[in-house]
Design a protein around this motif. Sequence first.
Motif, PDB file in Angstrom:
ATOM      1  N   LEU A 181     -14.365  12.475  -0.896  1.00  0.00           N
ATOM      2  CA  LEU A 181     -13.501  11.267  -1.791  1.00  0.00           C
ATOM      3  C   LEU A 181     -11.849  10.965  -2.248  1.00  0.00           C
ATOM      4  N   VAL A 182     -11.668  12.019  -2.797  1.00  0.00           N
ATOM      5  CA  VAL A 182      -9.824  12.285  -2.752  1.00  0.00           C
ATOM      6  C   VAL A 182      -9.065  11.666  -1.217  1.00  0.00           C
ATOM      7  N   VAL A 183      -9.485  12.115  -0.610  1.00  0.00           N
ATOM      8  CA  VAL A 183      -9.174  11.267   0.994  1.00  0.00           C
ATOM      9  C   VAL A 183      -8.458  10.048   1.328  1.00  0.00           C
ATOM     10  N   PHE A 184     -10.399  10.276   0.476  1.00  0.00           N
ATOM     11  CA  PHE A 184     -10.675   8.697   1.115  1.00  0.00           C
ATOM     12  C   PHE A 184      -9.809   7.454   0.183  1.00  0.00           C
ATOM     13  N   MET A 185      -9.694   8.140  -1.297  1.00  0.00           N
ATOM     14  CA  MET A 185      -9.141   7.895  -2.043  1.00  0.00           C
ATOM     15  C   MET A 185      -7.367   7.281  -2.146  1.00  0.00           C
ATOM     16  N   GLY A 186      -6.529   8.321  -0.946  1.00  0.00           N
ATOM     17  CA  GLY A 186      -5.335   7.754  -0.570  1.00  0.00           C
ATOM     18  C   GLY A 186      -5.062   6.942   0.640  1.00  0.00           C
ATOM     19  N   ALA A 187      -6.540   7.395   1.978  1.00  0.00           N
ATOM     20  CA  ALA A 187      -6.462   6.533   2.277  1.00  0.00           C
ATOM     21  C   ALA A 187      -6.279   5.218   2.310  1.00  0.00           C
ATOM     22  N   MET A 188      -7.447   5.139   1.683  1.00  0.00           N
ATOM     23  CA  MET A 188      -8.137   2.944   1.647  1.00  0.00           C
ATOM     24  C   MET A 188      -6.851   2.866   0.293  1.00  0.00           C
ATOM     25  N   VAL A 189      -5.865   2.968  -0.532  1.00  0.00           N
ATOM     26  CA  VAL A 189      -4.706   1.937  -1.322  1.00  0.00           C
ATOM     27  C   VAL A 189      -3.699   2.132  -0.525  1.00  0.00           C
ATOM     28  N   VAL A 190      -3.319   2.632   0.842  1.00  0.00           N
ATOM     29  CA  VAL A 190      -2.199   2.709   1.656  1.00  0.00           C
ATOM     30  C   VAL A 190      -2.591   1.865   2.271  1.00  0.00           C
ATOM     31  N   LEU A 191      -3.910   1.926   2.643  1.00  0.00           N
ATOM     32  CA  LEU A 191      -4.828   0.811   4.207  1.00  0.00           C
ATOM     33  C   LEU A 191      -4.207  -0.470   3.689  1.00  0.00           C
TER      34      LEU A 191
END
Length: 278
Positions: free
Chosen positions: A247-257
């Motif tokens: 979830l933490v990785v997903f958070m960073g990736a989704m915000v940037v993307l």
Amino acid sequence: MSKNLQIQLRAMAGMFRRDYKIFFRYPMNAIFRIVEPVAWLTPIYFMGKGFAINGENVGFAAYTGNGDYMAFIILGVILSSYVSAVLWGIGYSLKQQMDIGVLESNWLTPIPRITHLIGQTLFNVLITTLNSIGVALIIWLLFGFELNFEKILLAILTALPMIIAIYGFGFGFAALVMLMRDANTLVDTGNFIINLLSGANFPITVLPRFLLVVSLSIPLTYGYDAIRGMLLGTRTVLPIHQEQMILVVFMGAMVVLGVLVFKWLERRCKKLGTIGMH
């Protein structure tokens, strides 16, 4: 605090006050936000009772490790309501501004577009939180369910990266609404598919193998799974700490993307000249 940040916070506060006034201008909306989920959940409760054997949901417990299907459903409804709040808050409000012809003038203000998008959702997220507490309390009084309240703080901390990631998804989704100019269909379809495949209303282990693969590729699935594992003691797909990391990785990736996709499609809409169209 920098002056620029103060201006952005004031802008978001202004959007919050606007949505607050609109919401309470129609008090029946507030009442039905509580009544409707209870009405939808009541048949599910009695259907579950109908499938129970000697009062126990043996089949459900075999899949989840916990026979309290009402608590399982309630948590799914609460978490999926945040997905809806962000997607509707961003997508529908954007389309509404396009319909009444104020999107271009709003975007001429010296406020970043992303601040505009976040500001559209703040009141909706607050109302969703209050609404979720009210619905859960009513369901608990009517039908009863068991949660591990000692671990609720950990569950909230797990839900935070998930909700922030949904904002990232919402940024990209907003750009799609600008391009397609059909918020209702996009929000309804996107909301339904995400919640269906991420196991908002049932354990994903019941899915056929090809859909299970799709479900496991959606990071939201691990959010639902980890929070239920913490509060209900259900069996999780992965160890909870691994699901939290996802979830933490997903958070960073989704915000940037999400920001990148939004900026790219915004440039595309400017070239096409469709921002002011509806």
